[in-house]
Design a protein around this motif. Structure first.
Motif, PDB file in Angstrom:
ATOM      1  N   ALA A 222      25.032  -8.530 -74.064  1.00 44.82           N
ATOM      2  CA  ALA A 222      23.888  -7.662 -74.369  1.00 44.82           C
ATOM      3  C   ALA A 222      22.785  -8.449 -75.070  1.00 44.82           C
ATOM      4  CB  ALA A 222      24.336  -6.506 -75.258  1.00 44.82           C
ATOM      5  N   HIS A 223      21.588  -7.928 -74.965  1.00 40.56           N
ATOM      6  CA  HIS A 223      20.376  -8.424 -75.650  1.00 40.56           C
ATOM      7  C   HIS A 223      20.395  -9.892 -76.109  1.00 40.56           C
ATOM      8  CE1 HIS A 223      22.712  -7.327 -79.135  1.00 40.56           C
ATOM      9  NE2 HIS A 223      22.367  -6.059 -79.156  1.00 40.56           N
ATOM     10  N   VAL A 224      20.424 -10.792 -75.131  1.00 39.21           N
ATOM     11  CA  VAL A 224      20.352 -12.232 -75.417  1.00 39.21           C
ATOM     12  C   VAL A 224      18.975 -12.529 -76.028  1.00 39.21           C
ATOM     13  CG1 VAL A 224      20.374 -14.535 -74.381  1.00 39.21           C
ATOM     14  CG2 VAL A 224      21.873 -12.742 -73.468  1.00 39.21           C
ATOM     15  N   SER A 225      18.948 -13.319 -77.103  1.00 35.61           N
ATOM     16  CA  SER A 225      17.650 -13.491 -77.778  1.00 35.61           C
ATOM     17  C   SER A 225      17.250 -14.943 -78.055  1.00 35.61           C
ATOM     18  CB  SER A 225      17.640 -12.701 -79.092  1.00 35.61           C
ATOM     19  OG  SER A 225      18.415 -13.354 -80.071  1.00 35.61           O
ATOM     20  N   THR A 226      18.123 -15.907 -77.790  1.00 30.54           N
ATOM     21  CA  THR A 226      17.746 -17.293 -78.120  1.00 30.54           C
ATOM     22  C   THR A 226      17.999 -18.261 -76.956  1.00 30.54           C
ATOM     23  OG1 THR A 226      19.922 -17.950 -78.960  1.00 30.54           O
ATOM     24  CG2 THR A 226      18.418 -16.923 -80.540  1.00 30.54           C
ATOM     25  N   ASP A 281      12.122 -19.664 -77.807  1.00 23.10           N
ATOM     26  CA  ASP A 281      13.189 -18.773 -77.336  1.00 23.10           C
ATOM     27  C   ASP A 281      12.659 -17.814 -76.283  1.00 23.10           C
ATOM     28  OD1 ASP A 281      15.334 -19.670 -79.028  1.00 23.10           O
ATOM     29  OD2 ASP A 281      14.302 -18.712 -80.697  1.00 23.10           O
ATOM     30  N   ARG A 282      11.480 -17.268 -76.570  1.00 20.23           N
ATOM     31  CA  ARG A 282      10.885 -16.290 -75.666  1.00 20.23           C
ATOM     32  C   ARG A 282      10.658 -16.910 -74.286  1.00 20.23           C
ATOM     33  NH1 ARG A 282       5.692 -15.231 -74.057  1.00 20.23           N
ATOM     34  NH2 ARG A 282       5.462 -13.112 -73.261  1.00 20.23           N
ATOM     35  N   SER A 283      10.161 -18.132 -74.245  1.00 25.35           N
ATOM     36  CA  SER A 283       9.915 -18.702 -72.916  1.00 25.35           C
ATOM     37  C   SER A 283      11.237 -19.066 -72.228  1.00 25.35           C
ATOM     38  CB  SER A 283       8.920 -19.854 -72.969  1.00 25.35           C
ATOM     39  OG  SER A 283       9.491 -20.964 -73.566  1.00 25.35           O
ATOM     40  N   ALA A 284      12.279 -19.404 -73.008  1.00 24.30           N
ATOM     41  CA  ALA A 284      13.605 -19.652 -72.411  1.00 24.30           C
ATOM     42  C   ALA A 284      14.151 -18.362 -71.782  1.00 24.30           C
ATOM     43  CB  ALA A 284      14.570 -20.171 -73.469  1.00 24.30           C
ATOM     44  N   LEU A 285      13.879 -17.214 -72.413  1.00 24.33           N
ATOM     45  CA  LEU A 285      14.359 -15.930 -71.876  1.00 24.33           C
ATOM     46  C   LEU A 285      13.662 -15.608 -70.549  1.00 24.33           C
ATOM     47  CD1 LEU A 285      14.438 -13.870 -75.204  1.00 24.33           C
ATOM     48  CD2 LEU A 285      16.417 -14.721 -73.944  1.00 24.33           C
ATOM     49  N   LEU A 286      12.356 -15.877 -70.502  1.00 23.86           N
ATOM     50  CA  LEU A 286      11.612 -15.647 -69.256  1.00 23.86           C
ATOM     51  C   LEU A 286      12.143 -16.534 -68.132  1.00 23.86           C
ATOM     52  CD1 LEU A 286       7.940 -15.344 -70.525  1.00 23.86           C
ATOM     53  CD2 LEU A 286       9.139 -13.671 -69.112  1.00 23.86           C
ATOM     54  N   ASP A 287      12.376 -17.814 -68.447  1.00 27.67           N
ATOM     55  CA  ASP A 287      12.920 -18.738 -67.443  1.00 27.67           C
ATOM     56  C   ASP A 287      14.311 -18.287 -67.003  1.00 27.67           C
ATOM     57  OD1 ASP A 287      10.658 -20.216 -67.696  1.00 27.67           O
ATOM     58  OD2 ASP A 287      11.538 -21.785 -68.951  1.00 27.67           O
ATOM     59  N   ALA A 288      15.093 -17.762 -67.955  1.00 28.26           N
ATOM     60  CA  ALA A 288      16.468 -17.359 -67.647  1.00 28.26           C
ATOM     61  C   ALA A 288      16.510 -16.186 -66.667  1.00 28.26           C
ATOM     62  CB  ALA A 288      17.200 -17.001 -68.935  1.00 28.26           C
ATOM     63  N   LEU A 289      15.507 -15.302 -66.743  1.00 31.15           N
ATOM     64  CA  LEU A 289      15.428 -14.210 -65.762  1.00 31.15           C
ATOM     65  C   LEU A 289      15.106 -14.792 -64.397  1.00 31.15           C
ATOM     66  CD1 LEU A 289      13.382 -11.247 -67.288  1.00 31.15           C
ATOM     67  CD2 LEU A 289      15.708 -11.132 -66.420  1.00 31.15           C
ATOM     68  N   ASP A 290      14.200 -15.754 -64.421  1.00 24.96           N
ATOM     69  CA  ASP A 290      13.721 -16.347 -63.196  1.00 24.96           C
ATOM     70  C   ASP A 290      14.830 -17.068 -62.432  1.00 24.96           C
ATOM     71  OD1 ASP A 290      11.445 -16.580 -61.649  1.00 24.96           O
ATOM     72  OD2 ASP A 290      11.150 -18.675 -62.247  1.00 24.96           O
ATOM     73  N   ASP A 291      15.731 -17.754 -63.166  1.00 28.64           N
ATOM     74  CA  ASP A 291      16.785 -18.505 -62.464  1.00 28.64           C
ATOM     75  C   ASP A 291      18.126 -17.755 -62.461  1.00 28.64           C
ATOM     76  OD1 ASP A 291      17.960 -18.934 -64.945  1.00 28.64           O
ATOM     77  OD2 ASP A 291      17.276 -20.993 -65.125  1.00 28.64           O
ATOM     78  N   ASP A 292      18.105 -16.447 -62.775  1.00 23.40           N
ATOM     79  CA  ASP A 292      19.294 -15.587 -62.710  1.00 23.40           C
ATOM     80  C   ASP A 292      20.372 -15.917 -63.742  1.00 23.40           C
ATOM     81  OD1 ASP A 292      18.341 -13.938 -60.716  1.00 23.40           O
ATOM     82  OD2 ASP A 292      19.085 -15.229 -59.105  1.00 23.40           O
ATOM     83  N   THR A 293      20.027 -16.633 -64.788  1.00 25.26           N
ATOM     84  CA  THR A 293      20.976 -16.786 -65.899  1.00 25.26           C
ATOM     85  C   THR A 293      21.101 -15.444 -66.605  1.00 25.26           C
ATOM     86  OG1 THR A 293      20.331 -19.086 -66.184  1.00 25.26           O
ATOM     87  CG2 THR A 293      21.425 -18.035 -68.049  1.00 25.26           C
ATOM     88  N   ILE A 294      19.962 -14.764 -66.768  1.00 25.89           N
ATOM     89  CA  ILE A 294      19.963 -13.381 -67.245  1.00 25.89           C
ATOM     90  C   ILE A 294      19.722 -12.484 -66.032  1.00 25.89           C
ATOM     91  CG2 ILE A 294      18.746 -11.686 -68.674  1.00 25.89           C
ATOM     92  CD1 ILE A 294      18.333 -13.855 -70.742  1.00 25.89           C
ATOM     93  N   ASP A 295      20.534 -11.422 -65.937  1.00 27.00           N
ATOM     94  CA  ASP A 295      20.534 -10.599 -64.719  1.00 27.00           C
ATOM     95  C   ASP A 295      19.665  -9.355 -64.808  1.00 27.00           C
ATOM     96  OD1 ASP A 295      23.156 -11.772 -63.190  1.00 27.00           O
ATOM     97  OD2 ASP A 295      23.396 -11.817 -65.360  1.00 27.00           O
ATOM     98  N   VAL A 296      19.627  -8.720 -65.981  1.00 28.77           N
ATOM     99  CA  VAL A 296      18.962  -7.420 -66.056  1.00 28.77           C
ATOM    100  C   VAL A 296      18.094  -7.302 -67.317  1.00 28.77           C
ATOM    101  CG1 VAL A 296      20.950  -6.320 -64.928  1.00 28.77           C
ATOM    102  CG2 VAL A 296      20.729  -6.158 -67.383  1.00 28.77           C
ATOM    103  N   ILE A 297      17.164  -6.349 -67.258  1.00 26.89           N
ATOM    104  CA  ILE A 297      16.411  -5.955 -68.453  1.00 26.89           C
ATOM    105  C   ILE A 297      16.936  -4.587 -68.874  1.00 26.89           C
ATOM    106  CG2 ILE A 297      14.143  -5.458 -69.426  1.00 26.89           C
ATOM    107  CD1 ILE A 297      12.904  -7.248 -67.256  1.00 26.89           C
ATOM    108  N   ALA A 298      17.347  -4.459 -70.134  1.00 28.78           N
ATOM    109  CA  ALA A 298      17.850  -3.186 -70.677  1.00 28.78           C
ATOM    110  C   ALA A 298      17.084  -2.876 -71.947  1.00 28.78           C
ATOM    111  CB  ALA A 298      19.343  -3.298 -70.971  1.00 28.78           C
ATOM    112  N   THR A 299      16.983  -1.581 -72.291  1.00 23.63           N
ATOM    113  CA  THR A 299      16.072  -1.240 -73.403  1.00 23.63           C
ATOM    114  C   THR A 299      16.654  -1.470 -74.795  1.00 23.63           C
ATOM    115  OG1 THR A 299      16.810   1.075 -73.567  1.00 23.63           O
ATOM    116  CG2 THR A 299      14.985   0.595 -72.037  1.00 23.63           C
TER     117      THR A 299
END
Ligand SMILES: [Zn+2]
Length: 417
Positions: A222-226, A281-299
């Protein structure tokens, strides 16, 4: 009763075209591209046009997307009606375009029995707004000692089956207890959502991954932040391809940094778990969505009263704000496309949760639909929230893009047109 959604830009994770959607008895019974309706499907389209009891026109420029699926929200029911009720949270979800929501178990009492989870599901169904799935906690009372009724789920022939299991913000300190919970989840093939926010986030994620690998259960972070956490997840996904590891990021971690926390009050209105991080960290999170390391956005919708926020309760109300802030910031800045946003909000969570009847605009799918106007603006105002928790880091600003209405199971559940 047939509803014809006529002439919309239809966008989901795999397609983007102008066409028509036909809904009957809560199901999408047909999807017709504009060129098709002019040629071979013309007689069929005329039939729908004649028999429709409701025709909604999209003028070719309004967007039609699959309803969003939130893997992480706090509905505060039972026990905390001053923060939120089932009804206020469901209305907030409907307004925000969320047609399926998984709600967490840190309630009073804790959702640790099948009976309580089933009762909440039943009450929610009676509201006829959204499709709500309460998680079951891993241990009794989230005390980290004895397993909850997750051990009984495998013998259940009928009745309520959770889509996700979670101990929420509490990590189970005892490795043996944690491992036996994960083994139960492995037998059920239900993902366990690990929040990993009590101690060092990266260390907690690494521990959950080690135990998850041992148990062989699907694991959702859940909620990966770094950036450090992203690196661990990426490495694990590469090294253990057979391991069902997935991860989520929240809109606030994706769009804000610790400067915003300072601006809002680090220990009050800007406080959230895990805390807002650095620009890096924020730009790593954006990149992680882009390369499917992070799969979903949840509230991680976490409503509190104003007094609770002043006292340092962590969390933001996110159901009503997630879509406009994501659309405005990310699409308008070309960070990603409408289709990829639909993937993170609908198709990916549907796949992880095993919901094969939703997440895309396809014939035979549930009629869970969001219609929006990309040219209109959404103003996020304190007084306008349906949620009882009105604390948001996105207040008092205009965002491009406005949800006009949300349809869940074929019924319009929120209409702001
Ligand atoms: Zn949470």
């Amino acid at each position: 009763m047939i509803t014809l959604l006529d002439g919309f830009r239809i966008v989901d994770a795999t397609s983007n075209f102008i066409g028509h959607v036909v809904v009957e008895n809560g199901v999408i019974i047909d999807v017709i591209g504009l060129d098709e309706s002019l040629e071979d499907k013309k007689p069929l389209f005329s039939k729908y046009l004649m028999s429709a009891t409701q025709i909604i026109r999209g003028r070719g420029d309004l967007y039609l997307m699959p309803g969003f699926i939130d893997m992480h929200a706090h509905f505060r029911y039972p026990g905390f009606s001053e923060k939120e009720t089932l009804e206020s949270a469901s209305l907030a979800a409907a307004r925000g375009g969320w047609t399926t929501v998984v709600c967490m178990a840190n309630t009073n009492p804790v959702i640790d029995t099948i009976e309580l989870a089933a009762d909440i599901k039943c009450r929610s169904d009676a509201l006829r707004l959204i499709d709500l799935y309460p998680v079951l906690s891993l241990t009794k009372g989230m005390m980290g000692k004895e397993l909850s009724e997750i051990a009984l789920l495998k013998n259940q022939k009928a009745g309520y089956m959770p889509l996700l299991l979670s101990e929420d913000g509490k990590d189970i300190a005892d490795d043996e207890v944690f491992l036996s919970a994960l083994r139960c989840a492995a037998e059920l093939d239900i993902p366990v959502s690990c929040h990993c926010d009590l101690q060092n986030e990266a260390a907690a994620i690494q521990r959950a991954i080690n135990l998850g690998l041992k148990a062989g259960c699907p694991l959702h972070i859940a909620h990966v932040s770094t950036k450090e956490s992203v690196d661990i997840i990426e490495k694990t996904k590469w090294e253990h391809r057979e391991f069902a590891l997935t991860a989520e990021v929240t809109p606030h971690h994706l769009l804000l940094t610790n400067d915003d926390a300072l601006r809002l009050g680090e220990n009050t209105f800007g406080k959230v778990a895990p805390p807002l991080s650095s620009k890096k960290d924020r730009s790593a999170l954006l990149d992680a969505l882009d390369d499917d390391t992070i799969d979903v956005i949840a509230t991680d919708h976490a409503p509190h009263t104003q007094a609770d926020k002043e006292g340092g309760a962590p969390g933001f109300s996110g159901l009503e704000t997630a879509f406009p802030v994501l659309w405005d910031t990310l699409i308008d800045n070309d960070e990603f496309t409408e289709q990829s946003l639909s993937h993170y909000l609908s198709a990916a969570p549907a796949r992880i949760l095993g919901l094969d009847d939703r997440g895309l605009i396809r014939k035979g799918m549930r009629a869970d639909i969001v219609v929006l106007d990309p040219e209109k603006k959404t103003t996020i105002k304190f007084a306008d929230f349906y949620s009882r928790g009105k604390n948001s880091p996105f207040l008092e600003r205009d965002y491009n893009g406005k949800i006009l209405f949300t349809m869940a199971n074929g019924r319009i559940v929120e209409n702001g047109w």
